[in-house]
Design an enzyme around this catalytic site. Structure first.
Site, mmCIF file in Angstrom:
data_model
loop_
_atom_site.group_PDB
_atom_site.id
_atom_site.type_symbol
_atom_site.label_atom_id
_atom_site.label_comp_id
_atom_site.label_asym_id
_atom_site.label_seq_id
_atom_site.Cartn_x
_atom_site.Cartn_y
_atom_site.Cartn_z
ATOM 1 N N SER A 1 0.833 -1.208 0.000
ATOM 2 C CA SER A 1 0.000 0.000 0.000
ATOM 3 C C SER A 1 0.858 1.244 0.000
ATOM 4 O O SER A 1 2.001 1.232 0.455
ATOM 5 C CB SER A 1 -0.886 0.036 1.244
ATOM 6 O OG SER A 1 -1.700 -1.091 1.297
HETATM 7 N N1 SAH Z 1 1.130 -5.285 4.589
HETATM 8 C C1 SAH Z 1 1.642 -5.769 3.345
HETATM 9 C C2 SAH Z 1 0.606 -5.609 2.245
HETATM 10 C C3 SAH Z 1 0.523 -6.842 1.401
HETATM 11 S S1 SAH Z 1 -0.846 -6.922 0.320
HETATM 12 C C4 SAH Z 1 2.969 -5.122 2.999
HETATM 13 O O1 SAH Z 1 3.443 -4.250 3.745
HETATM 14 O O2 SAH Z 1 3.557 -5.498 1.992
HETATM 15 C C5 SAH Z 1 -1.950 -7.992 1.208
HETATM 16 C C6 SAH Z 1 -1.474 -9.394 1.447
HETATM 17 O O3 SAH Z 1 -2.552 -10.099 2.075
HETATM 18 C C7 SAH Z 1 -1.112 -10.186 0.201
HETATM 19 O O4 SAH Z 1 0.218 -10.588 0.285
HETATM 20 C C8 SAH Z 1 -2.070 -11.378 0.235
HETATM 21 O O5 SAH Z 1 -1.489 -12.580 -0.221
HETATM 22 C C9 SAH Z 1 -2.403 -11.453 1.712
HETATM 23 N N2 SAH Z 1 -3.609 -12.194 2.052
HETATM 24 C C10 SAH Z 1 -4.827 -12.219 1.421
HETATM 25 N N3 SAH Z 1 -5.663 -13.057 2.056
HETATM 26 C C11 SAH Z 1 -4.983 -13.561 3.126
HETATM 27 C C12 SAH Z 1 -5.296 -14.483 4.154
HETATM 28 N N4 SAH Z 1 -6.492 -15.091 4.251
HETATM 29 N N5 SAH Z 1 -4.350 -14.780 5.067
HETATM 30 C C13 SAH Z 1 -3.132 -14.212 5.012
HETATM 31 N N6 SAH Z 1 -2.762 -13.342 4.064
HETATM 32 C C14 SAH Z 1 -3.675 -13.015 3.125
#
Ligand code: SAH
Length: 286
Positions: free
Chosen positions: A133
């Site tokens: 993000s």
């Molecule tokens: N906070 C992260 C943002 C990553 S984007 C950063 O700083 O990079 C959101 C992430 O949520 C993705 O990697 C996706 O694979 C993960 N995600 C989606 N559904 C999920 C779930 N049920 N359990 C764990 N991770 C999940």
């Protein structure tokens, strides 16, 4: 604003007793750390600042992906400070959140080809169709999570480790962080990205975050970086009384909005805030 904002070092011990899992190993090496498998559990935990174990090969991610080689001098600190100044101009105010953003090197979490954009207020691809993000959104969620408190939070659960950037910020803002990722490739990449930081209060878990992580509950805060139709019940169950959940979720408008849930002795209060656009929350591990 001062050029270098202070960030208190992570404490040697958490405010509350830690669950026995995952095991914490002494921070003596920056070699690839072993992945510890927890008995019958579906989760894998990665001690981030631990020594390598005999016979454990580096993961494919660590073999294929060389570390980002980029200057690490005062110039990048100046760029980071400029990013924080812009966030302040946009109305972000929480001192500890701003200090963490000023400290954590965002360029270490993105592909080297994108490193020059790391301090722009933009979201960036992190692989496997996922995105980190933009700093403004990360800061907004962290401010909501801290809701005016100046002291560190206790135990925090992050859903969606992604590249590990927000997890690193959380480790500055709380005593203990559990960060879950459902995509093995990103879980391993985050482990690689975070090894350099040696954050001993941060634990990476490979698992379906929709189920939360009951072993670490109750949490002072739960923060999700992926949005579904509903906020999973497990998250609310695992939130401490007095705790706060911050997550994107579908609102009545049919659009994704930031939602804050405060748990009190009398129930839960749900506040729907601005519209946002996060990657989807999906079930299962892949
Ligand atoms: N906070 C992260 C943002 C990553 S984007 C950063 O700083 O990079 C959101 C992430 O949520 C993705 O990697 C996706 O694979 C993960 N995600 C989606 N559904 C999920 C779930 N049920 N359990 C764990 N991770 C999940």
């Amino acid at each position: 604003m001062k050029r270098h904002l202070p960030v208190a070092p992570a404490p040697a011990s958490p405010a509350r007793p830690r669950p026995s899992f995952p095991a914490k190993l002494a921070p003596t090496s920056v070699q690839p750390a072993a992945v510890k498998t927890q008995g019958a559990s579906a989760f894998k935990s990665t001690p981030l600042a631990g020594p390598d174990r005999a016979g454990v090969k580096p993961s494919p991610a660590s073999v294929q992906r060389p570390p980002v080689i980029i200057g690490d001098g005062p110039d990048l600190q100046a760029v980071r400070t400029a990013m924080v100044r812009k966030l302040q101009a946009q109305g972000l105010v929480h001192p500890a959140v701003l200090a963490a953003l000023n400290t954590v090197e965002r360029h270490r979490f993105v592909d080297s080809a994108l490193a020059s954009q790391a301090y722009e207020d933009t979201s960036l691809p992190i692989g496997l169709g996922q995105t980190i993000s933009k700093p403004n959104v990360v800061a907004r969620m962290l401010e909501l999570m801290c809701h005016g408190r100046t002291e560190k939070l206790g135990r925090v659960l992050e859903i969606g480790t992604g590249c590990g950037y927000q997890a690193a910020l959380l480790s500055h803002l709380s005593h203990e962080v559990y960060s879950m990722e459902r995509l093995r490739g990103l879980h391993e990449r985050a482990r690689e990205n975070l090894r350099w930081f040696r954050l001993s209060n941060l634990h990476l878990l490979l698992g379906d975050g929709m189920l939360g992580y009951a072993q670490g509950a109750p949490y002072a805060s739960i923060i999700a970086a992926a949005g579904g139709n509903e906020i999973p019940e497990a998250w609310i169950d695992q939130l401490a009384v007095g705790g706060r959940l911050v997550a994107p979720a579908m609102a009545e408008s049919g659009r994704q909005h930031l939602v804050v849930i405060d748990k009190t002795t009398t129930g839960v209060a749900r506040t729907v805030l601005e519209a946002v656009l996060f990657v989807p929350l999906k079930s299962g591990v892949a």
